[in-house]
Design an enzyme around this catalytic site. Structure first.
Site, short mmCIF file in Angstrom:
data_model
loop_
_atom_site.label_atom_id
_atom_site.label_comp_id
_atom_site.label_asym_id
_atom_site.label_seq_id
_atom_site.Cartn_x
_atom_site.Cartn_y
_atom_site.Cartn_z
N LYS A 52 0.85 -1.20 0.00
CA LYS A 52 0.00 0.00 0.00
C LYS A 52 0.88 1.25 0.00
O LYS A 52 0.60 2.21 -0.74
CB LYS A 52 -0.94 -0.02 1.22
CG LYS A 52 -2.04 -1.07 1.07
CD LYS A 52 -2.89 -1.30 2.33
CE LYS A 52 -3.83 -2.48 2.04
NZ LYS A 52 -4.73 -2.80 3.15
N GLN A 96 -5.14 -1.69 9.22
CA GLN A 96 -4.99 -3.01 8.58
C GLN A 96 -5.65 -4.09 9.43
O GLN A 96 -5.43 -4.16 10.64
CB GLN A 96 -3.49 -3.31 8.37
CG GLN A 96 -3.22 -4.60 7.60
CD GLN A 96 -3.71 -4.55 6.15
OE1 GLN A 96 -3.84 -3.49 5.55
NE2 GLN A 96 -3.99 -5.70 5.59
N ASP A 119 -11.39 2.57 3.12
CA ASP A 119 -11.72 1.15 2.99
C ASP A 119 -13.21 0.95 2.68
O ASP A 119 -13.62 -0.14 2.28
CB ASP A 119 -11.40 0.41 4.30
CG ASP A 119 -10.09 -0.35 4.23
OD1 ASP A 119 -9.72 -0.81 3.14
OD2 ASP A 119 -9.45 -0.50 5.29
N1 GUN Z 1 -6.94 -6.93 5.37
C1 GUN Z 1 -7.14 -7.66 4.25
N2 GUN Z 1 -7.74 -6.90 3.31
C2 GUN Z 1 -7.92 -5.67 3.85
C3 GUN Z 1 -8.49 -4.46 3.36
O1 GUN Z 1 -8.97 -4.34 2.23
N3 GUN Z 1 -8.46 -3.41 4.23
C4 GUN Z 1 -7.95 -3.51 5.48
N4 GUN Z 1 -7.99 -2.43 6.25
N5 GUN Z 1 -7.44 -4.62 5.97
C5 GUN Z 1 -7.42 -5.69 5.15
#
Ligand code: GUN
Length: 282
Positions: A52, A96, A119
């Protein structure tokens, strides 16, 4: 059978985002900024977070990455999220998931304002999607819609089956397909005779985290199959679809890796830019 290359679709979108970022910087005097918070030492989560951060750099966004050890008091993390919420130079906040045991995910996520929820997990953003007036949409399902559109196949009237009912993928996926005029069925671990549903489907999206779950005899000829699974088996990445069995029957299928995966972060970047525009254009 044609492969849907998430890598290629993603590269195209990131190129556009880099251009839009340049416009944004010209207009507002700074780049969009994303803050990412990670707690604990789960290796897969750290890989995702690193990607990211790299994605932000690639399109010219500013990123902030805050890492906390497992055991950090929840209130310390909460205070930090509150400070990001109030910081006008931060456009997106992402915690996350999953958080280590003992942390209250709902509570920590509730501290992210809807306007910075890149998100798309907040109750308001989830509700707006279900009302077909979406604000920010969860990244993985949104990326899948781009992949489906890249095939050029008309979605209206298609029978779609989503396997998996998570708040982050299955449910928003079902809503997006419904909003695109598909007839949608959501199957899950308690579904009886799941193959009876998938065999009738024009589109099957599998998001359950079970390696090679979808077999060749569970899909109809000409189906479009989207594999959201990222399972590590003997050090190799394996999807939720038994690719060798299913692929020959499909019109289109996503590979693992290189299918849905690359799209998720690209959509996070797109969501960050939109969130920044919405906030600063007010
Ligand atoms: N963990 C796995 N996929 C995601 C996601 O799309 N967003 C977040 N915040 N955590 C994740």
């Amino acid at each position: 059978m044609q492969l849907i290359s998430g890598k290629a679709v993603s590269a195209d979108i990131r190129e556009k985002l880099a251009q839009e970022n340049a416009d944004f910087e010209r207009e507002f005097g700074r780049a969009p900024a994303l803050a990412v918070i990670i707690v604990g030492d789960d290796p897969a989560s750290h890989t995702y977070v690193n990607n990211k951060i790299k994605g932000c750099a690639q399109v010219g966004f500013r990123s902030i990455c805050q890492k906390y050890e497992n055991g950090t008091p929840q209130e310390e993390i909460a205070s930090y999220i509150r400070s990001l919420a109030e910081d006008d130079s931060v456009d997106g906040i992402l915690v996350q998931l999953p958080l280590p045991k003992g942390y209250d995910e709902k509570y920590l996520l509730s501290l992210i304002p809807d306007s910075k929820d890149v998100d798309g997990f907040s109750p308001a953003n989830t509700g707006l999607l279900s009302m077909n007036s979406p604000n920010t949409v969860s990244c993985t399902p949104l990326g899948i819609m781009h992949l489906l559109k890249s095939t050029g196949v008309e979605l209206k009237g298609k029978d779609a089956v989503v396997i998996g009912r998570s708040n982050t993928v299955g449910k928003p996926m079902a809503m997006l397909l419904l909003n695109a005029d598909c007839t949608v069925t959501v199957c899950h671990s308690k579904t009886v005779n799941l193959a009876e549903y998938t065999r009738k489907a024009d589109i099957v999206v599998v998001a359950i985290g079970r390696p090679k779950f979808l077999k060749g005899d569970m899909v109809k000829d000409g189906a479009i199959v989207i594999d959201v699974g990222i399972n590590r088996v003997d050090g190799k990445l394996v999807g939720d679809v038994d690719f060798d069995e299913v692929a020959p029957r499909c019109s289109y299928i996503t590979p693992v890796p290189g299918g849905v995966g690359p799209m998720t972060i690209t959509m996070l970047l797109a969501n960050t830019l939109s969130a920044a525009r919405h906030r600063l254009e007010k």
